[in-house]
Design a protein around this motif. Structure first.
Motif, PDB file in Angstrom:
ATOM      1  N   ALA A  15       0.657  -1.244  -0.088  1.00 53.98           N
ATOM      2  CA  ALA A  15       0.064   0.070   0.067  1.00 53.98           C
ATOM      3  C   ALA A  15       0.957   1.156  -0.142  1.00 53.98           C
ATOM      4  CB  ALA A  15      -0.950  -0.073   1.158  1.00 53.98           C
ATOM      5  N   GLY A  16       1.879   1.361   0.752  1.00 56.42           N
ATOM      6  CA  GLY A  16       2.791   2.683   0.772  1.00 56.42           C
ATOM      7  C   GLY A  16       2.195   3.575   1.519  1.00 56.42           C
ATOM      8  N   VAL A  17       1.293   3.453   2.546  1.00 61.67           N
ATOM      9  CA  VAL A  17       0.758   4.243   3.576  1.00 61.67           C
ATOM     10  C   VAL A  17       1.252   4.238   4.679  1.00 61.67           C
ATOM     11  CG1 VAL A  17      -1.581   4.926   4.508  1.00 61.67           C
ATOM     12  CG2 VAL A  17      -1.528   4.102   2.266  1.00 61.67           C
ATOM     13  N   SER A  18       1.673   5.308   5.490  1.00 64.84           N
ATOM     14  CA  SER A  18       2.290   5.082   6.715  1.00 64.84           C
ATOM     15  C   SER A  18       1.243   4.925   7.762  1.00 64.84           C
ATOM     16  CB  SER A  18       3.043   6.349   7.079  1.00 64.84           C
ATOM     17  OG  SER A  18       2.322   7.346   7.303  1.00 64.84           O
ATOM     18  N   MET A  19       1.721   4.473   8.920  1.00 67.92           N
ATOM     19  CA  MET A  19       0.826   4.135   9.887  1.00 67.92           C
ATOM     20  C   MET A  19       0.179   5.554  10.404  1.00 67.92           C
ATOM     21  SD  MET A  19      -0.884   1.969  11.942  1.00 67.92           S
ATOM     22  CE  MET A  19      -0.107   0.429  11.641  1.00 67.92           C
ATOM     23  N   ARG A  20       0.937   6.501  10.608  1.00 61.83           N
ATOM     24  CA  ARG A  20       0.579   7.882  10.971  1.00 61.83           C
ATOM     25  C   ARG A  20      -0.608   8.247  10.086  1.00 61.83           C
ATOM     26  NH1 ARG A  20       4.297  13.181  10.555  1.00 61.83           N
ATOM     27  NH2 ARG A  20       2.502  14.537  11.058  1.00 61.83           N
ATOM     28  N   ASP A  21      -0.453   8.401   8.853  1.00 63.12           N
ATOM     29  CA  ASP A  21      -1.360   8.610   7.906  1.00 63.12           C
ATOM     30  C   ASP A  21      -2.848   7.789   7.915  1.00 63.12           C
ATOM     31  OD1 ASP A  21       0.044  10.709   6.702  1.00 63.12           O
ATOM     32  OD2 ASP A  21       0.721   9.471   5.049  1.00 63.12           O
ATOM     33  N   LEU A  22      -2.730   6.392   8.322  1.00 64.23           N
ATOM     34  CA  LEU A  22      -3.746   5.770   8.440  1.00 64.23           C
ATOM     35  C   LEU A  22      -4.638   5.914   9.340  1.00 64.23           C
ATOM     36  CD1 LEU A  22      -5.316   3.236   7.250  1.00 64.23           C
ATOM     37  CD2 LEU A  22      -3.622   1.791   8.988  1.00 64.23           C
ATOM     38  N   LEU A  23      -3.874   5.965  10.538  1.00 61.82           N
ATOM     39  CA  LEU A  23      -4.675   6.563  11.937  1.00 61.82           C
ATOM     40  C   LEU A  23      -5.126   7.967  11.825  1.00 61.82           C
ATOM     41  CD1 LEU A  23      -1.886   5.140  14.641  1.00 61.82           C
ATOM     42  CD2 LEU A  23      -4.225   4.150  13.846  1.00 61.82           C
ATOM     43  N   ALA A  24      -4.577   8.973  11.160  1.00 65.85           N
ATOM     44  CA  ALA A  24      -5.087  10.399  11.020  1.00 65.85           C
ATOM     45  C   ALA A  24      -6.445  10.060   9.918  1.00 65.85           C
ATOM     46  CB  ALA A  24      -4.219  11.310  10.330  1.00 65.85           C
ATOM     47  N   SER A  25      -6.264   9.369   9.228  1.00 57.73           N
ATOM     48  CA  SER A  25      -7.370   9.142   8.338  1.00 57.73           C
ATOM     49  C   SER A  25      -8.741   8.512   8.973  1.00 57.73           C
ATOM     50  CB  SER A  25      -7.252   8.658   6.831  1.00 57.73           C
ATOM     51  OG  SER A  25      -7.011   6.930   7.441  1.00 57.73           O
ATOM     52  N   CYS A  26      -8.415   7.473  10.084  1.00 59.23           N
ATOM     53  CA  CYS A  26      -9.462   6.767  10.659  1.00 59.23           C
ATOM     54  C   CYS A  26      -9.926   7.785  11.691  1.00 59.23           C
ATOM     55  CB  CYS A  26      -8.964   5.699  11.327  1.00 59.23           C
ATOM     56  SG  CYS A  26      -8.556   4.185  10.394  1.00 59.23           S
ATOM     57  N   ALA A  27      -9.217   8.532  12.303  1.00 56.48           N
ATOM     58  CA  ALA A  27      -9.668   9.663  13.145  1.00 56.48           C
ATOM     59  C   ALA A  27     -10.389  10.762  12.514  1.00 56.48           C
ATOM     60  CB  ALA A  27      -8.550  10.360  13.900  1.00 56.48           C
ATOM     61  N   ALA A  28     -10.195  11.219  11.367  1.00 52.60           N
ATOM     62  CA  ALA A  28     -11.019  12.215  10.824  1.00 52.60           C
ATOM     63  C   ALA A  28     -12.309  11.435  10.414  1.00 52.60           C
ATOM     64  CB  ALA A  28     -10.069  12.588   9.281  1.00 52.60           C
ATOM     65  N   ALA A  29     -12.400  10.295   9.693  1.00 44.93           N
ATOM     66  CA  ALA A  29     -13.469   9.595   9.452  1.00 44.93           C
ATOM     67  C   ALA A  29     -14.343   9.503  10.474  1.00 44.93           C
ATOM     68  CB  ALA A  29     -13.408   8.163   8.601  1.00 44.93           C
ATOM     69  N   HIS A  30     -14.009   9.206  11.573  1.00 44.51           N
ATOM     70  CA  HIS A  30     -14.765   9.043  12.796  1.00 44.51           C
ATOM     71  C   HIS A  30     -15.203  10.364  13.349  1.00 44.51           C
ATOM     72  CE1 HIS A  30     -16.019   7.450  16.662  1.00 44.51           C
ATOM     73  NE2 HIS A  30     -15.612   8.526  17.247  1.00 44.51           N
ATOM     74  N   THR A  31     -14.503  11.419  13.283  1.00 44.57           N
ATOM     75  CA  THR A  31     -15.239  12.758  13.550  1.00 44.57           C
ATOM     76  C   THR A  31     -16.077  13.188  12.594  1.00 44.57           C
ATOM     77  OG1 THR A  31     -13.061  13.365  14.405  1.00 44.57           O
ATOM     78  CG2 THR A  31     -14.260  15.189  13.768  1.00 44.57           C
ATOM     79  N   ILE A  32     -15.976  12.927  11.291  1.00 44.80           N
ATOM     80  CA  ILE A  32     -17.098  13.411  10.386  1.00 44.80           C
ATOM     81  C   ILE A  32     -18.217  12.309  10.448  1.00 44.80           C
ATOM     82  CG2 ILE A  32     -17.489  13.544   7.997  1.00 44.80           C
ATOM     83  CD1 ILE A  32     -14.721  13.967   7.404  1.00 44.80           C
ATOM     84  N   SER A  33     -18.103  11.134  10.875  1.00 49.28           N
ATOM     85  CA  SER A  33     -19.314  10.455  10.982  1.00 49.28           C
ATOM     86  C   SER A  33     -19.861  10.527  12.147  1.00 49.28           C
ATOM     87  CB  SER A  33     -18.850   8.829  10.545  1.00 49.28           C
ATOM     88  OG  SER A  33     -17.911   8.611  11.635  1.00 49.28           O
ATOM     89  N   THR A  34     -19.400  11.054  13.117  1.00 50.47           N
ATOM     90  CA  THR A  34     -20.197  11.420  14.446  1.00 50.47           C
ATOM     91  C   THR A  34     -21.127  12.591  14.252  1.00 50.47           C
ATOM     92  OG1 THR A  34     -18.281  10.346  15.469  1.00 50.47           O
ATOM     93  CG2 THR A  34     -19.731  11.579  16.956  1.00 50.47           C
ATOM     94  N   PRO A  35     -22.264  12.222  14.741  1.00 50.13           N
ATOM     95  CA  PRO A  35     -23.474  13.268  14.673  1.00 50.13           C
ATOM     96  C   PRO A  35     -23.150  14.367  15.833  1.00 50.13           C
ATOM     97  CG  PRO A  35     -24.458  11.543  15.512  1.00 50.13           C
ATOM     98  CD  PRO A  35     -23.065  11.003  15.190  1.00 50.13           C
ATOM     99  N   PRO A  36     -23.486  15.643  15.574  1.00 49.27           N
ATOM    100  CA  PRO A  36     -23.045  16.519  16.707  1.00 49.27           C
ATOM    101  C   PRO A  36     -23.936  16.293  17.944  1.00 49.27           C
ATOM    102  CG  PRO A  36     -24.488  17.595  14.819  1.00 49.27           C
ATOM    103  CD  PRO A  36     -23.952  16.313  14.688  1.00 49.27           C
ATOM    104  N   ARG A  37     -23.243  16.726  18.891  1.00 52.19           N
ATOM    105  CA  ARG A  37     -23.774  16.281  20.158  1.00 52.19           C
ATOM    106  C   ARG A  37     -25.174  17.472  20.474  1.00 52.19           C
ATOM    107  NH1 ARG A  37     -19.721  16.666  24.804  1.00 52.19           N
ATOM    108  NH2 ARG A  37     -20.139  18.787  24.480  1.00 52.19           N
ATOM    109  N   ASP A  38     -26.249  16.877  21.258  1.00 57.41           N
ATOM    110  CA  ASP A  38     -27.421  17.859  21.685  1.00 57.41           C
ATOM    111  C   ASP A  38     -26.640  18.950  22.596  1.00 57.41           C
ATOM    112  OD1 ASP A  38     -29.174  16.626  19.833  1.00 57.41           O
ATOM    113  OD2 ASP A  38     -29.677  15.207  21.661  1.00 57.41           O
TER     114      ASP A  38
END
Length: 60
Positions: A15-38
């Protein structure tokens, strides 16, 4: 080459993707997919009774 020799070879990174980039993309996807709090519930506002200062005299 026997089957055991093939299994012991070191796998190559394709793949050629660093672990840092992989973890950052997962954190960004989690942030985007989480609905805003009430919003936090606020305590009901009790109207304040305005009190005149002690050194203030009422007009005649």
């Amino acid at each position: 080459m026997s089957a055991t020799e093939r299994d012991e070879t070191v796998p190559r990174v394709v793949a050629g993707v660093s672990m840092r980039d992989l973890l950052a993309s997962c954190a960004a996807a989690h942030t985007i997919s989480t609905p805003p709090r009430d919003p936090e519930p606020r305590a009901p506002q009790v109207p304040r009774v305005r009190q005149a200062p002690e050194d203030h005299r009422e007009a005649a």
